[in-house]
Design an enzyme around this catalytic site. Structure first.
Site, PDB file in Angstrom:
ATOM      1  N   GLU A   1       1.037  -1.484   0.163  1.00 36.36           N
ATOM      2  CA  GLU A   1      -0.163  -0.478  -0.128  1.00 36.36           C
ATOM      3  C   GLU A   1       0.511   0.971   0.057  1.00 36.36           C
ATOM      4  O   GLU A   1       0.608   1.842  -0.732  1.00 36.36           O
ATOM      5  CB  GLU A   1      -0.918  -0.136   1.056  1.00 36.36           C
ATOM      6  CG  GLU A   1      -2.277  -1.065   0.670  1.00 36.36           C
ATOM      7  CD  GLU A   1      -3.452  -0.779   2.479  1.00 36.36           C
ATOM      8  OE1 GLU A   1      -3.177   0.389   2.493  1.00 36.36           O
ATOM      9  OE2 GLU A   1      -3.623  -2.344   3.030  1.00 36.36           O
TER      10      GLU A   1
ATOM     11  N   ASP B   1      -2.195  -4.630   3.545  1.00 38.94           N
ATOM     12  CA  ASP B   1      -2.274  -4.600   5.098  1.00 38.94           C
ATOM     13  C   ASP B   1      -3.176  -5.856   5.502  1.00 38.94           C
ATOM     14  O   ASP B   1      -4.044  -6.279   4.545  1.00 38.94           O
ATOM     15  CB  ASP B   1      -2.827  -3.710   5.313  1.00 38.94           C
ATOM     16  CG  ASP B   1      -1.799  -2.546   5.613  1.00 38.94           C
ATOM     17  OD1 ASP B   1      -0.615  -2.562   5.610  1.00 38.94           O
ATOM     18  OD2 ASP B   1      -2.029  -1.142   6.375  1.00 38.94           O
TER      19      ASP B   1
ATOM     20  N   ASP C   1      -5.731  -6.097   7.115  1.00 34.30           N
ATOM     21  CA  ASP C   1      -7.179  -5.845   7.835  1.00 34.30           C
ATOM     22  C   ASP C   1      -7.646  -5.837   6.589  1.00 34.30           C
ATOM     23  O   ASP C   1      -8.044  -6.099   5.610  1.00 34.30           O
ATOM     24  CB  ASP C   1      -7.428  -4.185   8.375  1.00 34.30           C
ATOM     25  CG  ASP C   1      -6.856  -3.229   7.851  1.00 34.30           C
ATOM     26  OD1 ASP C   1      -6.517  -3.427   6.202  1.00 34.30           O
ATOM     27  OD2 ASP C   1      -6.711  -1.990   8.440  1.00 34.30           O
TER      28      ASP C   1
ATOM     29  N   GLU D   1     -10.116  -3.252   5.107  1.00 38.10           N
ATOM     30  CA  GLU D   1      -9.066  -2.276   4.694  1.00 38.10           C
ATOM     31  C   GLU D   1      -8.654  -2.949   3.123  1.00 38.10           C
ATOM     32  O   GLU D   1      -7.936  -3.195   2.160  1.00 38.10           O
ATOM     33  CB  GLU D   1      -9.259  -1.226   4.781  1.00 38.10           C
ATOM     34  CG  GLU D   1      -9.561  -0.067   4.013  1.00 38.10           C
ATOM     35  CD  GLU D   1      -9.771   1.460   4.179  1.00 38.10           C
ATOM     36  OE1 GLU D   1      -8.770   2.424   3.721  1.00 38.10           O
ATOM     37  OE2 GLU D   1      -8.846   1.647   6.016  1.00 38.10           O
TER      38      GLU D   1
ATOM     39  N   TYR E   1       1.640  -4.054  13.292  1.00 38.27           N
ATOM     40  CA  TYR E   1       0.977  -3.563  12.620  1.00 38.27           C
ATOM     41  C   TYR E   1      -0.341  -2.578  13.834  1.00 38.27           C
ATOM     42  O   TYR E   1      -0.962  -3.464  14.511  1.00 38.27           O
ATOM     43  CB  TYR E   1       0.139  -4.196  11.634  1.00 38.27           C
ATOM     44  CG  TYR E   1      -0.900  -3.639  10.941  1.00 38.27           C
ATOM     45  CD1 TYR E   1      -0.564  -2.247   9.861  1.00 38.27           C
ATOM     46  CD2 TYR E   1      -2.387  -3.763  11.231  1.00 38.27           C
ATOM     47  CE1 TYR E   1      -1.668  -2.351   9.006  1.00 38.27           C
ATOM     48  CE2 TYR E   1      -3.334  -3.214  10.305  1.00 38.27           C
ATOM     49  CZ  TYR E   1      -3.182  -1.888   9.325  1.00 38.27           C
ATOM     50  OH  TYR E   1      -3.909  -1.670   8.715  1.00 38.27           O
TER      51      TYR E   1
ATOM     52  N   ARG F   1      -3.345  -1.131  13.417  1.00 40.30           N
ATOM     53  CA  ARG F   1      -4.696  -1.097  13.869  1.00 40.30           C
ATOM     54  C   ARG F   1      -5.185  -2.497  14.301  1.00 40.30           C
ATOM     55  O   ARG F   1      -5.212  -3.446  13.405  1.00 40.30           O
ATOM     56  CB  ARG F   1      -4.889  -0.499  12.174  1.00 40.30           C
ATOM     57  CG  ARG F   1      -4.685   0.684  12.190  1.00 40.30           C
ATOM     58  CD  ARG F   1      -5.507   0.905  10.429  1.00 40.30           C
ATOM     59  NE  ARG F   1      -5.750   2.277  10.532  1.00 40.30           N
ATOM     60  CZ  ARG F   1      -4.441   2.837   9.395  1.00 40.30           C
ATOM     61  NH1 ARG F   1      -3.726   1.820   8.476  1.00 40.30           N
ATOM     62  NH2 ARG F   1      -4.126   4.225   8.999  1.00 40.30           N
TER      63      ARG F   1
ATOM     64  N   HIS G   1      -5.212 -10.633  15.395  1.00 41.16           N
ATOM     65  CA  HIS G   1      -4.604  -9.693  15.566  1.00 41.16           C
ATOM     66  C   HIS G   1      -3.525 -10.021  16.231  1.00 41.16           C
ATOM     67  O   HIS G   1      -4.556 -10.094  18.001  1.00 41.16           O
ATOM     68  CB  HIS G   1      -4.001  -8.738  14.861  1.00 41.16           C
ATOM     69  CG  HIS G   1      -4.831  -8.186  13.349  1.00 41.16           C
ATOM     70  ND1 HIS G   1      -5.008  -9.575  12.086  1.00 41.16           N
ATOM     71  CD2 HIS G   1      -6.485  -8.014  13.167  1.00 41.16           C
ATOM     72  CE1 HIS G   1      -5.243  -9.277  11.279  1.00 41.16           C
ATOM     73  NE2 HIS G   1      -6.587  -8.371  11.456  1.00 41.16           N
TER      74      HIS G   1
END
Length: 931
Positions: free
Chosen positions: A13, A99, A101, A103, A324, A326, A371
């Site tokens: 990303e 990533d 997640d 999104e 990570y 989030r 996670h």
């Protein structure tokens, strides 16, 4: 990029990940960045003409056919997509390394849809950027998780439907241009409800007595507070309701008189120890950071906003320093637990590490354990000392915070003892024959995890009190021992209203209620501020009157949409879709069209009948005593709906009041931005009305016109003006107004001028006022006869000659700049912006990418960073003083990755047919079908 067999393309990303990941993978891998999302739902106005009248015309979503979404590649991403397609031509394999997640999964899916690869595709996931993690990820790939994609696409469609259906209601009933959002509207409601509690709060007073006692040695003196009177507990702040009423039973509510009598009676007497208790004290470490707790602690300890905390965390993650960022999991991998325990043992000793590892389970609603917690990256943690040469400023501070919290989470409990002493004094005072004082103190005998880290608290006063108690050692006394009373003083207190949310406490409340997700907390708080619903006062979040009106409309007519439980349940539903337990189309149908089985009304029907919404009532907030606040088109104002002198209950003129003195129309006054809603009491409202009714201070008369010159306080600051006679103010030619078809004469306006920066309304005199009203001043004319004037404008004082303007350095120059000086200024080359020749605001060092020095400059549209080739404007949350070099380099990297801004070409009408064909072709190519 080198062509040839065996090339493998990896797409991440962020461009800041490219270099490090490429270095870990080897020469056969080419790493490129998508720079976030590459496509999204367009605004309906951006749809091709032939699609605007079709099923996609309203939302870019076909709600009648499986909620099919029409996606387009963003204009600023077309160049990037072309680059990725060229890179893909030389590759034999494609790795989507976005990533991990939802999104990120969705971005990977969109890349797949747009690039249409003809080579094998693998999904590569990792939660830290280290050599070991990247190599493990490349060897342990999977396919795109379509259930996670469904959940993310459902969220996007849901937010589009919510915003596009509800926002127009706000436009029609409150104010044009407002927005509603599934999470932002609920978050705004939380802030408004807290302010309502503060507005309704009634302070209550209560008293107690503080005494100072000693056994014999003055060095052993300690303080204790009055806790009981004649066997009944003394009331404290927690015993009162927000209405100011005492709610606790069988307590004594001390007033000032009784408290003083008790203090005076105790002073000459001796106290006796009636009870001594000692209990073991144990305190456990906090769990490792989640996104929420990281934002909260960064706010408390580092004074970082949620948005800035996440921005710094993103840099640390992409730099390979932390995992990570989030996540809502508090779990640590076995390797991370071993690393933390090993580091604690090496730094503090074996006794600081418990026999068995600590394992944490999330207790918050909607927790996902997929996670790890936010922790230092790698199987061996780098200490703050080891990264001190690489990280600076906010980056180092946040890394140190994460490191301390992680290591402390695997350390032993803090241990000690808490002692409580109770003292009795026989006062023989009426209403207080015998009183009891209490004192507590805690001694930490083994610091355990406190040697590494101690969690902050939102209530600073409570935190200081607890810290004082934990450091307080009481003297060794036993029951029956007599103590000398050194001092006794009555102490008055008032209850406090509920504290406003800070960003830290709002994030905590959102997490506890299950509203939003870790990835949305910071952006939601930023959105409600950007939309004008909330502003900051210090660290507190204060709602605007506009937020009150919007929240009231939504609560009254769309109660489900801002219901906390309903909003949290939607997040749970999205979790079920992500887990494959719920179909996205069926869920969206129930949300939008309703559910017949449960008689639940859908969003579509909710917004249909708006006739019963009284716009004026919705935008009215009662204050009491005949006063209301109304949210008008041009801002909030206070209005006296029941004039002074009118009985509120009967509506009749009060006895003794001259009815002729009661105003026929309601009095109104603008509310200035510095008044918070809880400060707007009926008394404050009347002050504003009186100030608005004040015509200002007459400074004298203009000797030339004979008109009064008045100084007034206006909405945009103090100013001076002239008072026109009524004949002049409404001047019109009698014949002109009667003549049909002729324009009405322009109304004569009084001369008006704002006060200069250094002027005060209270001290301005007639001479200064007349000088201000003399502006603009004609300085003279140039050689061609063009007049030059000195004027005061929005951006400061300046000279004007035709359309050519030149800045002056001070307001004083408006009155004393000469023609020669003005001509000299015009003889100089025109500079772009007032501070074009000014030195840089800040120097940040050499950019790691270009190798050129980076500085912060003040430009026409605000501060920006530049290396001489690339310019990047500072964001709203970036402060020049605290801007770090890393942040400056990051802004430049983002700007370079986006490429130059391209403007749309204007197509001539003769090419209409061709354009239509091309648009239709593009629509076919970019439309994405999701079943």
């Amino acid at each position: 990029m080198a062509a040839g067999k065996g090339r493998k393309l990896v797409i991440v990303e962020s461009p800041t990940k490219v270099k490090s990941i490429a270095g870990y993978l080897g020469a056969e891998y080419d790493v490129e960045a998508s720079v976030g999302h590459i496509r999204d739902l367009p605004n309906p106005s951006e749809l091709p003409p032939e699609m605007k009248k079709g099923p996609f015309g309203k939302f870019a979503i076909d709600v009648d056919n499986g909620f099919e979404a029409y996606y387009v590649v963003d204009a600023d991403k077309r160049k990037k997509v072309a680059e990725l397609k060229r890179a893909l031509k030389d590759a034999d394999e494609l790795y989507l390394a976005t990533d991990e997640d939802r999104e990120g999964e969705s971005i990977g899916w969109h890349l797949l849809q747009v690039l249409k690869p003809k080579v094998p595709v693998k999904r590569m996931v990792f939660h830290e950027i280290t050599k070991e993690a990247i190599q493990r990820a490349i060897n342990d790939t999977r396919e795109i998780d379509t259930a996670m994609v469904d959940a993310q696409e459902t969220r996007r469609i849901l937010d589009r439907l919510y915003g596009y259906e509800v926002s127009p209601v706000l436009w029609r009933k409150v104010r044009q241009g407002l927005s509603a959002g599934r999470v932002q509207s609920v978050t705004t409601r939380m802030v408004v409800e807290r302010e309502r509690e503060r507005m309704a709060f009634v302070r209550a007073g209560y008293w107690d007595v503080e005494g100072e006692f000693t056994p014999s040695d003055a060095a052993q003196r300690f303080t204790a507070r009055l806790s009981q009177v004649d066997g009944r507990r003394v009331a404290t702040g927690r015993d009162f309701a927000d209405s100011g009423e005492l709610t606790a039973k069988n307590v004594v509510h001390l007033d000032e008189a009784l408290a003083n009598r008790i203090a005076e009676a105790c002073a000459p007497l001796t106290a006796r120890v009636t009870d001594v208790q000692e209990k073991p004290y144990t305190r456990r470490p906090s769990a490792p950071f989640t996104t929420s707790t990281l934002q909260q602690e960064a706010s408390r300890k580092l004074r970082l906003s949620s948005k800035n905390a996440m921005r710094v965390a993103q840099r640390l993650y992409e730099g390979g320093y932390i995992t990570y960022m989030r996540t809502d999991s508090t779990t640590l991998s076995d390797a991370a637990i071993t690393a933390a325990r090993s580091q604690a043992r090496d730094l503090y000793g074996a006794e600081y590490v418990p026999d068995s590892p600590r394992r944490y389970e999330k207790k918050v609603k909607n927790a996902q354990e997929a996670h790890e917690a936010v922790r230092p990256s790698g199987d061996r943690f780098r200490s703050p000392a080891q990264v001190a040469g690489e990280l600076r400023g906010e980056d180092f501070a946040l890394y140190e915070l994460i490191w301390k919290r992680t290591v402390a989470s695997q350390m032993a409990d803090a241990r000690g003892s808490t002692a409580t002493v109770k003292l009795s004094v026989d006062t023989a005072v009426e209403g207080a024959q015998s009183v009891e004082f209490s004192a507590s103190g805690t001694i930490i005998t083994f610091r355990g995890f406190l040697a590494a880290y101690e969690e902050g608290r939102d209530d600073e006063a409570a935190a200081r009190a607890q810290a004082a108690q934990e450091e307080r050692r009481l003297p060794k006394v036993s029951e029956g021992v007599a103590l000398e009373v050194l001092r006794a003083e009555a102490d008055g207190h008032e209850t406090s209203p509920p504290a406003r949310y800070t960003e830290a406490t709002l994030v905590k409340a959102m997490e506890e209620r299950g509203i939003g997700r870790p990835s949305t907390y910071a952006s939601t708080i930023g959105t409600i501020q950007d939309r004008g619903y909330v502003f900051t006062k210090g660290q507190a979040l204060v709602p605007t009157w506009l937020a009150f009106a919007v929240t009231r409309l939504l609560e009254t007519h769309f109660s489900n949409l801002v219901d906390y439980e309903f909003t949290a349940s939607m997040e749970e539903d999205l979790d079920r879709i992500a887990n494959g337990d719920e179909g996205r189309v069926e869920w969206l149908k129930r949300f939008y069209f309703g559910d017949d089985a449960t008689s639940t009304e859908g969003l579509r029907d909710l917004v249909q009948d708006l006739g019963d919404i009284d716009a004026r009532e919705i935008s009215t907030i009662p204050l009491g005593d005949g006063m209301v606040v109304r949210v008008g088109r041009y801002g909030p104002y206070v209005e006296e709906v029941v004039p002074s002198g009118i009985n509120l209950e009967t509506g009749e003129v009060d006895e003794g009041v001259d009815g002729a003195a009661v105003p026929a129309t309601p009095r109104r006054a603008t509310i200035t931005d510095d008044i918070a809603p809880d400060e707007m009491t009926p008394a404050r409202a009347r002050e504003l009305l009186e100030a608005a009714a004040d015509d200002g201070k007459v400074l004298g008369q203009d000797p030339e016109t004979g008109r009064d010159i008045v100084a007034r306080a206006g909405r945009y600051g103090p100013y001076v003006t002239e008072v026109l006679p009524e004949d002049d103010a409404g001047a019109s030619s009698a014949g002109a107004s009667a003549a049909k078809g002729k324009k009405k004469p322009v109304k004569v306006k009084p001369r008006t001028a704002s006060l200069f920066t250094g002027m005060e309304l209270s001290s301005i005199d007639l001479a200064d006022a007349l000088k201000l009203l003399s502006l603009p001043r004609v300085v003279g004319a140039d050689a061609e006869g063009a007049p030059i004037t000195a004027q005061n404008g929005r951006y400061g004082p300046y000279l004007k000659k035709g359309t050519d303007s030149r800045s002056l350095t001070s307001e004083a120059q408006l009155f004393d700049v000469t023609l020669e000086e003005a001509l000299a200024i015009y003889a100089q080359p025109k500079q772009r912006g007032r501070a074009a020749a000014a030195p840089p605001l800040k120097e940040l060092g050499d950019d790691p990418a270009s190798g050129k020095p980076v500085v912060v400059k003040d430009g026409r549209f605000g501060a920006y960073v530049t290396d001489g080739e690339t310019n990047a404007t500072l964001r709203k949350d970036d402060d020049v003083e605290s801007l770090t070099p890393e942040r400056g380099f990051e802004l430049l990297a983002e700007k370079r990755a986006k490429g130059p801004t391209t403007r749309k070409r204007v197509v001539k009408k003769t090419a209409k047919k061709t354009v239509k064909k091309t648009a239709a072709k593009r629509a076919t190519k970019t439309a994405a079908k999701k079943a």
